[in-house]
Motif scaffolding. Structure first.
Motif, PDB file in Angstrom:
ATOM      1  N   VAL A   4      96.811  25.995  50.022  1.00  0.00           N
ATOM      2  CA  VAL A   4      97.375  26.198  48.872  1.00  0.00           C
ATOM      3  C   VAL A   4      98.784  25.565  48.936  1.00  0.00           C
ATOM      4  CG1 VAL A   4      98.274  28.014  47.092  1.00  0.00           C
ATOM      5  CG2 VAL A   4      96.265  28.381  48.563  1.00  0.00           C
ATOM      6  N   SER A   5      98.647  24.728  47.820  1.00  0.00           N
ATOM      7  CA  SER A   5     100.325  23.985  47.603  1.00  0.00           C
ATOM      8  C   SER A   5     101.201  25.057  47.280  1.00  0.00           C
ATOM      9  CB  SER A   5     100.127  23.137  46.433  1.00  0.00           C
ATOM     10  OG  SER A   5     101.550  22.390  46.207  1.00  0.00           O
ATOM     11  N   SER A   6     102.585  24.642  47.755  1.00  0.00           N
ATOM     12  CA  SER A   6     103.709  25.437  47.434  1.00  0.00           C
ATOM     13  C   SER A   6     104.178  25.309  45.920  1.00  0.00           C
ATOM     14  CB  SER A   6     105.074  25.125  48.384  1.00  0.00           C
ATOM     15  OG  SER A   6     105.205  23.692  48.092  1.00  0.00           O
ATOM     16  N   VAL A   7     103.687  24.414  45.081  1.00  0.00           N
ATOM     17  CA  VAL A   7     103.921  24.099  43.833  1.00  0.00           C
ATOM     18  C   VAL A   7     103.190  25.077  42.877  1.00  0.00           C
ATOM     19  CG1 VAL A   7     103.873  22.462  42.085  1.00  0.00           C
ATOM     20  CG2 VAL A   7     104.570  21.519  44.324  1.00  0.00           C
ATOM     21  N   SER A   8     102.106  25.643  43.044  1.00  0.00           N
ATOM     22  CA  SER A   8     101.068  26.317  42.332  1.00  0.00           C
ATOM     23  C   SER A   8     100.024  27.017  43.116  1.00  0.00           C
ATOM     24  CB  SER A   8     100.518  25.210  41.130  1.00  0.00           C
ATOM     25  OG  SER A   8      99.515  26.201  40.636  1.00  0.00           O
ATOM     26  N   ALA A   9      99.668  28.183  42.795  1.00  0.00           N
ATOM     27  CA  ALA A   9      98.559  28.826  43.485  1.00  0.00           C
ATOM     28  C   ALA A   9      97.103  28.268  43.120  1.00  0.00           C
ATOM     29  CB  ALA A   9      98.630  30.497  42.923  1.00  0.00           C
ATOM     30  N   ASP A  10      97.130  27.461  42.087  1.00  0.00           N
ATOM     31  CA  ASP A  10      95.941  26.883  41.718  1.00  0.00           C
ATOM     32  C   ASP A  10      95.647  25.470  41.856  1.00  0.00           C
ATOM     33  OD1 ASP A  10      95.489  28.887  39.680  1.00  0.00           O
ATOM     34  OD2 ASP A  10      96.733  28.215  38.445  1.00  0.00           O
ATOM     35  N   LEU A  11      96.623  25.021  42.892  1.00  0.00           N
ATOM     36  CA  LEU A  11      96.685  23.655  43.459  1.00  0.00           C
ATOM     37  C   LEU A  11      96.245  23.860  45.002  1.00  0.00           C
ATOM     38  CD1 LEU A  11      97.138  20.654  43.450  1.00  0.00           C
ATOM     39  CD2 LEU A  11      99.242  20.979  43.596  1.00  0.00           C
ATOM     40  N   PHE A  12      95.434  22.967  45.318  1.00  0.00           N
ATOM     41  CA  PHE A  12      94.774  22.948  46.935  1.00  0.00           C
ATOM     42  C   PHE A  12      94.901  21.541  47.168  1.00  0.00           C
ATOM     43  CE2 PHE A  12      92.849  26.843  44.967  1.00  0.00           C
ATOM     44  CZ  PHE A  12      93.237  27.714  45.639  1.00  0.00           C
ATOM     45  N   LEU A  13      95.488  21.411  48.385  1.00  0.00           N
ATOM     46  CA  LEU A  13      95.395  20.164  49.215  1.00  0.00           C
ATOM     47  C   LEU A  13      94.287  20.040  50.096  1.00  0.00           C
ATOM     48  CD1 LEU A  13      99.248  20.067  49.920  1.00  0.00           C
ATOM     49  CD2 LEU A  13      98.038  19.305  47.948  1.00  0.00           C
ATOM     50  N   LEU A  14      93.512  18.864  49.814  1.00  0.00           N
ATOM     51  CA  LEU A  14      92.216  18.657  50.772  1.00  0.00           C
ATOM     52  C   LEU A  14      92.322  17.734  51.457  1.00  0.00           C
ATOM     53  CD1 LEU A  14      89.940  19.249  47.418  1.00  0.00           C
ATOM     54  CD2 LEU A  14      91.005  21.001  48.725  1.00  0.00           C
ATOM     55  N   ASP A  15      91.916  17.764  52.693  1.00  0.00           N
ATOM     56  CA  ASP A  15      91.940  16.559  53.611  1.00  0.00           C
ATOM     57  C   ASP A  15      90.648  16.453  54.540  1.00  0.00           C
ATOM     58  OD1 ASP A  15      92.090  18.870  55.388  1.00  0.00           O
ATOM     59  OD2 ASP A  15      94.108  17.837  56.109  1.00  0.00           O
ATOM     60  N   ASP A 125      91.941   8.087  47.172  1.00  0.00           N
ATOM     61  CA  ASP A 125      91.017   6.786  47.548  1.00  0.00           C
ATOM     62  C   ASP A 125      89.660   7.287  47.591  1.00  0.00           C
ATOM     63  OD1 ASP A 125      89.625   4.713  48.744  1.00  0.00           O
ATOM     64  OD2 ASP A 125      91.050   4.460  50.153  1.00  0.00           O
ATOM     65  N   ASP A 126      88.923   6.791  46.852  1.00  0.00           N
ATOM     66  CA  ASP A 126      87.413   7.254  46.639  1.00  0.00           C
ATOM     67  C   ASP A 126      86.578   7.150  48.152  1.00  0.00           C
ATOM     68  OD1 ASP A 126      85.571   8.682  45.115  1.00  0.00           O
ATOM     69  OD2 ASP A 126      84.246   6.951  44.904  1.00  0.00           O
ATOM     70  N   ASN A 127      87.183   6.302  48.895  1.00  0.00           N
ATOM     71  CA  ASN A 127      86.438   6.059  50.289  1.00  0.00           C
ATOM     72  C   ASN A 127      86.939   7.077  51.321  1.00  0.00           C
ATOM     73  OD1 ASN A 127      84.800   3.964  49.382  1.00  0.00           O
ATOM     74  ND2 ASN A 127      87.035   2.693  49.339  1.00  0.00           N
ATOM     75  N   ASN A 128      87.797   7.956  51.253  1.00  0.00           N
ATOM     76  CA  ASN A 128      88.596   8.665  52.088  1.00  0.00           C
ATOM     77  C   ASN A 128      88.705  10.353  51.378  1.00  0.00           C
ATOM     78  OD1 ASN A 128      89.250   7.125  54.054  1.00  0.00           O
ATOM     79  ND2 ASN A 128      91.043   6.258  52.562  1.00  0.00           N
ATOM     80  N   TYR A 129      88.542  11.236  52.154  1.00  0.00           N
ATOM     81  CA  TYR A 129      88.249  12.613  51.981  1.00  0.00           C
ATOM     82  C   TYR A 129      90.092  13.257  52.071  1.00  0.00           C
ATOM     83  CZ  TYR A 129      83.569  12.211  52.271  1.00  0.00           C
ATOM     84  OH  TYR A 129      82.355  11.789  52.198  1.00  0.00           O
ATOM     85  N   LYS A 130      90.929  12.536  51.275  1.00  0.00           N
ATOM     86  CA  LYS A 130      92.318  13.216  51.016  1.00  0.00           C
ATOM     87  C   LYS A 130      92.350  13.327  49.352  1.00  0.00           C
ATOM     88  CE  LYS A 130      93.940  12.475  55.086  1.00  0.00           C
ATOM     89  NZ  LYS A 130      93.916  13.411  56.241  1.00  0.00           N
ATOM     90  N   GLY A 131      92.906  14.367  48.804  1.00  0.00           N
ATOM     91  CA  GLY A 131      93.179  14.554  47.690  1.00  0.00           C
ATOM     92  C   GLY A 131      93.826  15.885  47.434  1.00  0.00           C
ATOM     93  N   PHE A 132      93.142  16.545  46.133  1.00  0.00           N
ATOM     94  CA  PHE A 132      93.410  17.841  45.773  1.00  0.00           C
ATOM     95  C   PHE A 132      92.365  18.384  44.590  1.00  0.00           C
ATOM     96  CE2 PHE A 132      95.915  15.134  42.850  1.00  0.00           C
ATOM     97  CZ  PHE A 132      95.697  15.758  41.678  1.00  0.00           C
TER      98      PHE A 132
END
Length: 166
Positions: A4-15, A125-132
């Motif tokens: 969970v991001s520190s910015v918002s409880a609705d935002l999840f950082l995915l990796d 980047d659609d080729n990598n699993y990094k995002g939110f």
């Protein structure tokens, strides 16, 4: 594991692939009317997973107003390998629309899934699993929906993925 991001409880950082799979299912479950997907090749590990395809199937059957729009840059693998989401599109072609991307958005690397007017799954980047994943992202969804709608109007149906109705 998503965080969970520190910015918002609705935002999840995915990796990881698992993070994207988990949050994509949660987003679909909360969707009521529209899902829009922009992807380079409709990643089979994410968008072709049996759980994802079943969730999309359940979504479009949940309401006569529910609809999925999919824009794919490279449709060749879909036709050659028999992607399960492409097969579902063939069976439910009035509810799941699929077009080949012919005009590039400004950010050519991104991939995303927009759910209704406020939820978003985004790959940097659609080729990598990094995002939110953001479950309360109305501003971002509005901006990305404008981009999606613009490139959608120039998208073309892929003849190899069409079924002949007799």
């Amino acid at each position: 594991m998503s965080e969970v991001s520190s910015v918002s409880a609705d935002l999840f950082l995915l990796d990881s692939l698992h993070d994207f799979q988990e949050h994509s299912l949660k987003l679909i479950e909360q969707s009521r009317r529209t899902i829009a997907i922009l992807s380079h090749d409709l990643d089979v590990l994410l968008y072709g997973a049996p759980e994802f395809v079943q969730a999309i199937s359940n979504f479009v059957r949940s309401s006569r107003h529910a609809q999925v729009q999919i824009l794919v840059k490279n449709t060749k693998p879909l036709a050659e390998t028999g992607h399960d989401l492409a097969k579902l599109h063939q069976r439910l072609s009035s509810k799941i629309l699929l077009r080949k991307l012919t005009v590039e958005p400004q950010n050519t690397e991104m991939g995303f899934m927009l759910c209704d007017t406020s939820a978003l799954l985004y790959k940097n980047d659609d080729n990598n699993y990094k995002g939110f994943a953001n479950f309360n992202a109305a501003v971002e969804v509005t901006r990305l929906r404008e981009t999606f709608d613009y490139v959608w109007q120039y998208g073309e149906p892929e003849p190899e993925l069409q079924t002949l109705h007799i």
